[in-house]
Design an enzyme around this catalytic site. Structure first.
Site, PDB file in Angstrom:
ATOM      1  N   GLU A 153     -27.490  10.374   9.567  1.00 12.90           N
ATOM      2  CA  GLU A 153     -26.860  11.263  10.542  1.00 12.90           C
ATOM      3  C   GLU A 153     -25.337  11.215  10.493  1.00 12.90           C
ATOM      4  O   GLU A 153     -24.666  12.245  10.560  1.00 12.90           O
ATOM      5  CB  GLU A 153     -27.351  10.913  11.951  1.00 12.90           C
ATOM      6  CG  GLU A 153     -26.724  11.740  13.073  1.00 12.90           C
ATOM      7  CD  GLU A 153     -27.112  13.217  13.033  1.00 12.90           C
ATOM      8  OE1 GLU A 153     -26.445  14.005  13.718  1.00 12.90           O
ATOM      9  OE2 GLU A 153     -28.067  13.575  12.322  1.00 12.90           O
ATOM     10  N   ASP A 210     -30.187  18.747 -17.073  1.00 16.04           N
ATOM     11  CA  ASP A 210     -29.320  19.910 -17.142  1.00 16.04           C
ATOM     12  C   ASP A 210     -30.012  21.037 -16.355  1.00 16.04           C
ATOM     13  O   ASP A 210     -31.202  20.928 -16.027  1.00 16.04           O
ATOM     14  CB  ASP A 210     -29.126  20.284 -18.617  1.00 16.04           C
ATOM     15  CG  ASP A 210     -28.244  21.507 -18.798  1.00 16.04           C
ATOM     16  OD1 ASP A 210     -27.327  21.702 -17.970  1.00 16.04           O
ATOM     17  OD2 ASP A 210     -28.471  22.258 -19.760  1.00 16.04           O
ATOM     18  N   LYS A 216     -19.374  17.746 -20.409  1.00 16.99           N
ATOM     19  CA  LYS A 216     -20.757  17.437 -20.746  1.00 16.99           C
ATOM     20  C   LYS A 216     -20.973  17.135 -22.231  1.00 16.99           C
ATOM     21  O   LYS A 216     -22.042  16.643 -22.611  1.00 16.99           O
ATOM     22  CB  LYS A 216     -21.677  18.586 -20.326  1.00 16.99           C
ATOM     23  CG  LYS A 216     -21.759  18.781 -18.809  1.00 16.99           C
ATOM     24  CD  LYS A 216     -22.783  19.819 -18.449  1.00 16.99           C
ATOM     25  CE  LYS A 216     -24.177  19.347 -18.759  1.00 16.99           C
ATOM     26  NZ  LYS A 216     -25.201  20.371 -18.538  1.00 16.99           N
ATOM     27  N   HIS A 232     -12.536  -5.624  -1.963  1.00 16.88           N
ATOM     28  CA  HIS A 232     -11.242  -5.510  -1.297  1.00 16.88           C
ATOM     29  C   HIS A 232     -11.329  -4.734   0.013  1.00 16.88           C
ATOM     30  O   HIS A 232     -11.146  -5.292   1.082  1.00 16.88           O
ATOM     31  CB  HIS A 232     -10.246  -4.844  -2.262  1.00 16.88           C
ATOM     32  CG  HIS A 232      -8.856  -4.667  -1.728  1.00 16.88           C
ATOM     33  ND1 HIS A 232      -7.749  -4.757  -2.522  1.00 16.88           N
ATOM     34  CD2 HIS A 232      -8.396  -4.390  -0.488  1.00 16.88           C
ATOM     35  CE1 HIS A 232      -6.663  -4.562  -1.794  1.00 16.88           C
ATOM     36  NE2 HIS A 232      -7.040  -4.328  -0.554  1.00 16.88           N
ATOM     37  N   CYS A 238       0.816  -1.217   0.000  1.00 14.34           N
ATOM     38  CA  CYS A 238       0.000   0.000   0.000  1.00 14.34           C
ATOM     39  C   CYS A 238       0.850   1.268   0.000  1.00 14.34           C
ATOM     40  O   CYS A 238       0.306   2.365  -0.169  1.00 14.34           O
ATOM     41  CB  CYS A 238      -0.915   0.038   1.221  1.00 14.34           C
ATOM     42  SG  CYS A 238      -2.202  -1.215   1.239  1.00 14.34           S
ATOM     43  N   SER A 246     -24.703  19.229 -14.288  1.00  9.52           N
ATOM     44  CA  SER A 246     -24.462  20.602 -14.707  1.00  9.52           C
ATOM     45  C   SER A 246     -22.984  20.908 -14.629  1.00  9.52           C
ATOM     46  O   SER A 246     -22.230  20.270 -13.883  1.00  9.52           O
ATOM     47  CB  SER A 246     -25.247  21.566 -13.806  1.00  9.52           C
ATOM     48  OG  SER A 246     -24.876  22.909 -14.047  1.00  9.52           O
ATOM     49  N   GLU A 266     -29.132  25.019 -16.734  1.00  7.49           N
ATOM     50  CA  GLU A 266     -29.257  26.232 -17.530  1.00  7.49           C
ATOM     51  C   GLU A 266     -30.007  25.947 -18.830  1.00  7.49           C
ATOM     52  O   GLU A 266     -29.592  25.140 -19.649  1.00  7.49           O
ATOM     53  CB  GLU A 266     -27.862  26.772 -17.841  1.00  7.49           C
ATOM     54  CG  GLU A 266     -27.840  28.126 -18.504  1.00  7.49           C
ATOM     55  CD  GLU A 266     -26.421  28.620 -18.724  1.00  7.49           C
ATOM     56  OE1 GLU A 266     -26.258  29.673 -19.344  1.00  7.49           O
ATOM     57  OE2 GLU A 266     -25.479  27.928 -18.292  1.00  7.49           O
ATOM     58  N   HIS A 301      -9.709  -3.575   5.583  1.00  6.22           N
ATOM     59  CA  HIS A 301     -10.296  -4.707   4.867  1.00  6.22           C
ATOM     60  C   HIS A 301     -11.635  -5.107   5.485  1.00  6.22           C
ATOM     61  O   HIS A 301     -12.068  -6.237   5.336  1.00  6.22           O
ATOM     62  CB  HIS A 301      -9.355  -5.906   4.893  1.00  6.22           C
ATOM     63  CG  HIS A 301      -8.188  -5.791   3.973  1.00  6.22           C
ATOM     64  ND1 HIS A 301      -7.332  -6.835   3.714  1.00  6.22           N
ATOM     65  CD2 HIS A 301      -7.717  -4.752   3.239  1.00  6.22           C
ATOM     66  CE1 HIS A 301      -6.386  -6.446   2.871  1.00  6.22           C
ATOM     67  NE2 HIS A 301      -6.603  -5.184   2.570  1.00  6.22           N
ATOM     68  N   ASP A 318     -30.633  21.490 -23.129  1.00  2.45           N
ATOM     69  CA  ASP A 318     -30.914  22.443 -24.200  1.00  2.45           C
ATOM     70  C   ASP A 318     -29.768  22.523 -25.204  1.00  2.45           C
ATOM     71  O   ASP A 318     -29.854  23.252 -26.184  1.00  2.45           O
ATOM     72  CB  ASP A 318     -31.155  23.839 -23.609  1.00  2.45           C
ATOM     73  CG  ASP A 318     -29.898  24.414 -22.972  1.00  2.45           C
ATOM     74  OD1 ASP A 318     -29.277  23.692 -22.159  1.00  2.45           O
ATOM     75  OD2 ASP A 318     -29.529  25.563 -23.276  1.00  2.45           O
TER      76      ASP A 318
END
Length: 515
Positions: A155, A279, A448, A205, A112, A414, A281, A132, A474
């Protein structure tokens, strides 16, 4: 990484007095204690898992502090301080454990190590925990092929850095490999793609968790295990942990998953619409609101925001991302990019250059993560001060409620940051619309206008087919990208939207009531 899988790595000379000093010894003992502690809940059984911390030395910047790391192949519940490896901040071995008599194996650096170093280098943290724990394995398997684990309205999400109760927790999932060091590239990609994440799941894993200190890493690791265990239990009860109301999981999809068959009527029903991705806008919100309200507010308030929050950890991270983007812009000759002086030049000089760059980015409508993240934080101030109120078309709230009642999950995609999306929908003239939304995607998942972005979204939603997702936008180029990924697509025709080509081959709608 000097020791990745190599027990014979040669230590780099350092003052013995410092290595034997109280700061390093305290870190060694701390890691041994944590290993013993994490053995009890099953996080590091069978010599699996690993823990690493930065040496606590206030006289040395965190980025330059020595690193103490548990070894591989040692029974974690019997680990002692002398079993630890010590590294320099750049990953060179400074001290190796002394071999123990038979039947103990020779000391070996954990596989690791290169993954831990990536977390240190890319996140500037003080500790990393690799567990693990069985819940981390099973939770990554609940949605085969999913690239993310998502949960909201629990929570313990509040214990994860940067999250609140109503926020959606998103943990990237990477695929396992035969050897842990082979995960280095995919872990790096996940860290880069999810700048707010403090953990990465490895399917089948375990999990990597990092924090500013060992206390932060431990607190978050315990909370992640709690939440993942909760998701497993909720799955067994047929309860959906990914939506605010925690209603029943779609039974047809669950039956197909359990039986792995598509012959029943319920399984055939899974081919119907399951999700809608919207989307903002020009689709849910007038373009004029973004161009005439949101962008000008960010532009006019960027200096005040940077000045008042300059020393906060959040703004430090924003500035760090902006510096990286600006350096890239300068290399590519982007118009309006100006060099940002080092911090030593003083707060005012740094802010002046950042303001110039940000205003230039806003003017050019740049779709870059660093700008979107900063804008989101500026807009948050505006929404909290009631200086901005989210604007959506009148048909949007009713449609969201109807889809919600029909068990259709709705997501937002977005170019604005996830935080900005939540602010807009949480503070509209129609009230808080977030309870009807199941999640948020931004450009950290991809551009996008690129098909790959929609493939990533489809995989993260864990559906049987991308054709079960309707994307409404759009923008003609976005519609093409989503269609190429297998999505159903509709183009939104709203007042102020740019015209789309005639005979474009897509369904067009003027209101969500048509869906």
């Amino acid at each position: 990484m000097a020791c990745s899988g190599d027990a014979a790595a040669v230590p780099v000379p350092v003052p013995e007095a410092y290595l034997a000093g109280p700061a390093v010894q305290e870190a060694r003992e701390l890691v041994a204690e944590l290993c013993r502690h994490f053995y009890v809940p099953g996080w590091v059984t069978g010599t699996g898992g690993s823990i690493t911390v930065k040496v606590n030395d206030p006289d040395v910047p965190l980025s330059d502090r020595l690193i103490v790391m548990s070894p591989s192949g040692v029974q974690k519940e019997r680990m002692v301080a002398e079993d630890m490896y010590v590294f320099s901040a750049d990953g060179k071995v400074l001290s190796t454990p002394v071999a123990k008599p038979w039947p103990n194996k020779p000391p070996k650096c954990t596989d690791c190590a290169p993954l831990f170093m990536k977390a240190y280098q890319m996140r500037g943290v003080g500790a990393v925990i690799h567990s693990h724990g069985i819940e981390t394995c099973i939770a990554s398997m609940l949605e085969p092929g999913a690239r993310e684990f998502r949960m909201t309205h629990m929570e313990m999400i509040k214990a994860i850095k940067g999250h609140g109760y109503r926020d959606e927790l998103v943990i990237p999932i990477i695929e396992n490999t035969p050897y842990e060091y082979e995960l280095t590239d995919s872990l790096s990609e996940a860290i880069a793609a999810y700048p707010k994440a403090t953990a990465v799941l490895v399917r089948n894993h375990g999990i990597f968790v990092w924090g500013d200190s060992w206390i932060s890493a431990k607190t978050q690791a315990e909370s992640y295990h709690y939440l993942l265990d909760a998701a497993i239990k909720l799955y067994q009860l047929g309860i959906d942990w990914t939506t605010p109301e925690h209603g029943p999981i779609n039974r047809a999809k669950r039956l197909c998953t359990i039986l792995n068959t598509g012959v029943s009527n319920e399984c055939h029903a899974a081919e119907t619409l399951k999700c809608i991705v919207l989307d903002i806008e020009g689709t849910t919100t007038p373009i004029s609101f973004v161009t005439d309200v949101m962008f000008p507010y960010a532009r006019d308030n960027v200096r005040n925001h940077l000045t008042s929050t300059f020393y906060s950890e959040e703004t430090k991270e924003d500035i760090k991302l902006l510096r990286i983007q600006i350096e890239d812009d300068l290399r590519n000759g982007i118009l309006g990019a100006v060099s940002v002086p080092p911090d030593e030049a003083g707060k005012e000089e740094v802010i002046n250059s950042l303001v110039s760059n940000v205003k230039s980015m806003i003017k050019a409508d740049r779709k870059v993560t660093s700008l979107k993240q900063l804008q989101g934080h500026i807009w948050r101030t505006g929404f909290e001060a009631k200086e901005i109120q989210g604007d959506v078309f009148d048909d949007v709230p009713k449609a969201l409620k109807n889809w919600h009642l029909s068990s259709i999950k709705v997501y937002i995609y977005s170019s604005g940051s996830r935080e900005a999306q939540k602010l807009l929908f949480g503070n509209t003239m129609h009230g808080d619309l977030r309870p009807f939304l199941c999640g948020y995607f931004d450009t950290t998942i991809g551009n996008k206008k690129e098909t790959r972005s929609y493939i990533e979204i489809a995989q993260s939603l864990g559906l049987d087919s991308p054709s079960q997702i309707l994307f409404i936008t759009d923008v003609f180029q976005e519609a093409i990208a989503a269609k190429n990924a297998g999505f159903e697509v509709a183009i939104s025709i709203r007042p102020g939207n740019a015209p789309v080509p005639e005979n474009n081959g897509f369904r067009t709608i003027k209101s969500f009531s048509e869906i």
